[in-house]
Design a protein around this motif. Sequence first.
Motif, mmCIF file in Angstrom:
data_model
loop_
_atom_site.group_PDB
_atom_site.id
_atom_site.type_symbol
_atom_site.label_atom_id
_atom_site.label_comp_id
_atom_site.label_asym_id
_atom_site.label_seq_id
_atom_site.Cartn_x
_atom_site.Cartn_y
_atom_site.Cartn_z
ATOM 1 N N SER A 1 0.829 -1.200 0.000
ATOM 2 C CA SER A 1 0.000 0.000 0.000
ATOM 3 C C SER A 1 0.869 1.259 0.000
ATOM 4 N N GLY A 2 0.343 2.312 -0.573
ATOM 5 C CA GLY A 2 1.038 3.600 -0.522
ATOM 6 C C GLY A 2 2.236 3.714 -1.438
ATOM 7 N N SER A 3 2.370 2.805 -2.405
ATOM 8 C CA SER A 3 3.454 2.866 -3.390
ATOM 9 C C SER A 3 4.824 3.031 -2.750
ATOM 10 N N PRO A 4 5.262 2.050 -1.937
ATOM 11 C CA PRO A 4 6.545 2.224 -1.244
ATOM 12 C C PRO A 4 7.772 1.939 -2.098
ATOM 13 N N GLN A 5 7.579 1.516 -3.346
ATOM 14 C CA GLN A 5 8.728 1.119 -4.141
ATOM 15 C C GLN A 5 9.651 2.296 -4.429
ATOM 16 N N ASN A 6 10.895 1.925 -4.773
ATOM 17 C CA ASN A 6 11.915 2.907 -5.140
ATOM 18 C C ASN A 6 12.213 3.890 -4.015
ATOM 19 N N ASN A 7 12.316 3.367 -2.802
ATOM 20 C CA ASN A 7 12.701 4.153 -1.643
ATOM 21 C C ASN A 7 14.002 3.606 -1.072
ATOM 22 N N THR A 8 14.619 4.388 -0.208
ATOM 23 C CA THR A 8 15.889 3.990 0.388
ATOM 24 C C THR A 8 15.774 3.999 1.901
ATOM 25 N N ILE A 9 16.280 2.934 2.519
ATOM 26 C CA ILE A 9 16.424 2.862 3.967
ATOM 27 C C ILE A 9 17.921 2.916 4.237
ATOM 28 N N GLY A 10 18.405 4.041 4.723
ATOM 29 C CA GLY A 10 19.841 4.217 4.954
ATOM 30 C C GLY A 10 20.504 4.935 3.811
ATOM 31 N N GLY A 11 21.741 4.556 3.525
ATOM 32 C CA GLY A 11 22.499 5.191 2.458
ATOM 33 C C GLY A 11 23.971 5.238 2.807
ATOM 34 N N SER A 12 24.780 5.632 1.836
ATOM 35 C CA SER A 12 26.233 5.622 2.007
ATOM 36 C C SER A 12 26.813 6.989 2.357
ATOM 37 N N THR A 13 25.993 8.034 2.324
ATOM 38 C CA THR A 13 26.512 9.358 2.686
ATOM 39 C C THR A 13 26.517 9.514 4.207
ATOM 40 N N PRO A 14 27.402 10.339 4.752
ATOM 41 C CA PRO A 14 27.466 10.504 6.205
ATOM 42 C C PRO A 14 26.110 10.899 6.801
ATOM 43 N N GLY A 15 25.705 10.191 7.846
ATOM 44 C CA GLY A 15 24.455 10.480 8.530
ATOM 45 C C GLY A 15 23.229 9.824 7.944
ATOM 46 N N ALA A 16 23.374 9.148 6.810
ATOM 47 C CA ALA A 16 22.202 8.553 6.157
ATOM 48 C C ALA A 16 21.808 7.218 6.760
ATOM 49 N N ALA A 17 22.751 6.491 7.309
ATOM 50 C CA ALA A 17 22.476 5.147 7.814
ATOM 51 C C ALA A 17 21.650 5.190 9.090
ATOM 52 N N ASN A 18 20.904 4.119 9.322
ATOM 53 C CA ASN A 18 20.052 3.990 10.492
ATOM 54 C C ASN A 18 20.583 2.915 11.429
ATOM 55 N N TRP A 19 20.193 3.010 12.685
ATOM 56 C CA TRP A 19 20.432 1.953 13.659
ATOM 57 C C TRP A 19 19.099 1.273 13.893
ATOM 58 N N ILE A 20 18.989 0.005 13.499
ATOM 59 C CA ILE A 20 17.723 -0.736 13.571
ATOM 60 C C ILE A 20 17.958 -1.916 14.500
ATOM 61 N N SER A 21 17.458 -1.811 15.723
ATOM 62 C CA SER A 21 17.802 -2.784 16.755
ATOM 63 C C SER A 21 16.684 -2.885 17.779
ATOM 64 N N GLY A 22 16.621 -4.039 18.451
ATOM 65 C CA GLY A 22 15.715 -4.206 19.575
ATOM 66 C C GLY A 22 14.282 -4.502 19.216
ATOM 67 N N ASN A 23 14.006 -4.789 17.946
ATOM 68 C CA ASN A 23 12.644 -5.147 17.566
ATOM 69 C C ASN A 23 12.351 -6.583 17.985
ATOM 70 N N GLY A 24 11.119 -6.843 18.378
ATOM 71 C CA GLY A 24 10.752 -8.185 18.804
ATOM 72 C C GLY A 24 10.733 -9.182 17.672
ATOM 73 N N THR A 25 10.543 -8.699 16.456
ATOM 74 C CA THR A 25 10.553 -9.593 15.290
ATOM 75 C C THR A 25 11.624 -9.112 14.318
ATOM 76 N N HIS A 26 11.259 -8.824 13.081
ATOM 77 C CA HIS A 26 12.222 -8.457 12.036
ATOM 78 C C HIS A 26 12.831 -7.082 12.283
ATOM 79 N N GLY A 27 14.053 -6.916 11.776
ATOM 80 C CA GLY A 27 14.601 -5.568 11.703
ATOM 81 C C GLY A 27 13.891 -4.792 10.610
ATOM 82 N N ILE A 28 13.879 -5.351 9.394
ATOM 83 C CA ILE A 28 13.176 -4.779 8.245
ATOM 84 C C ILE A 28 12.370 -5.893 7.598
ATOM 85 N N LEU A 29 11.075 -5.681 7.434
ATOM 86 C CA LEU A 29 10.203 -6.636 6.738
ATOM 87 C C LEU A 29 9.614 -5.946 5.522
ATOM 88 N N ILE A 30 9.913 -6.481 4.356
ATOM 89 C CA ILE A 30 9.274 -6.023 3.129
ATOM 90 C C ILE A 30 8.295 -7.110 2.747
#
Length: 195
Positions: free
Chosen positions: A6-35
């Motif tokens: 839903s909501g046309s999520p394609q062609n998006n970025t989670i994180g990136g290689s430029t300074p400050g773009a990356a995320n810390w994804i931790s402590g979730n009870g299930t998946h870190g990232i679920l597509i």
Amino acid sequence: VFADGSGSPQNNTIGGSTPGAANWISGNGTHGILIHNSTAISGIRISGNSITGNGSLGIDLANNGVSANDSGDGDSGANGLQNYPVLSAATLTTFTNITGTLNSNASTTFRIEFFESAYADSSGFGEGQNFVGAINVTTNGSGNASINTALPAIVPVGRVITATAINPAGSTSEFSAAVTVTSTDTDGDGMPDAF
């Protein structure tokens, strides 16, 4: 992090290689990232993030655990169920040397991102605590590419290396199976022979 059709999520970025773009994804009870398993979702680039300490897979493309690679990567689903790399070894010398393979779409260039962690996910696949480098590989006419790189990052013996593959459209794979960093220490001084 969750994406569905839903909501046309394609062609998006989670994180990136430029300074400050990356995320810390931790402590979730299930998946870190679920597509969610939907052919409507593609081009979700997952890059450079710290994904660690989650209750299930770091990246799950079908909400079914580890998705098996398929020869030639012709299957469909979230992010095209992009095949992940198959790592064979990680050896510490003056660099961290990593070898493996990728089988995917023929005659295509992929970005392979490498991560190191204290331990593997309970599945043996992923996660990726720290981004340590990336290379590009190009598959041959049969869809095969070799991975053989010396990363300048020094990853200590006993930690694990995982990798993801990103196709030209940005669709990112699940994490590869982890390989443990080893070294050659023929003189028994506790240091790799190159030191």
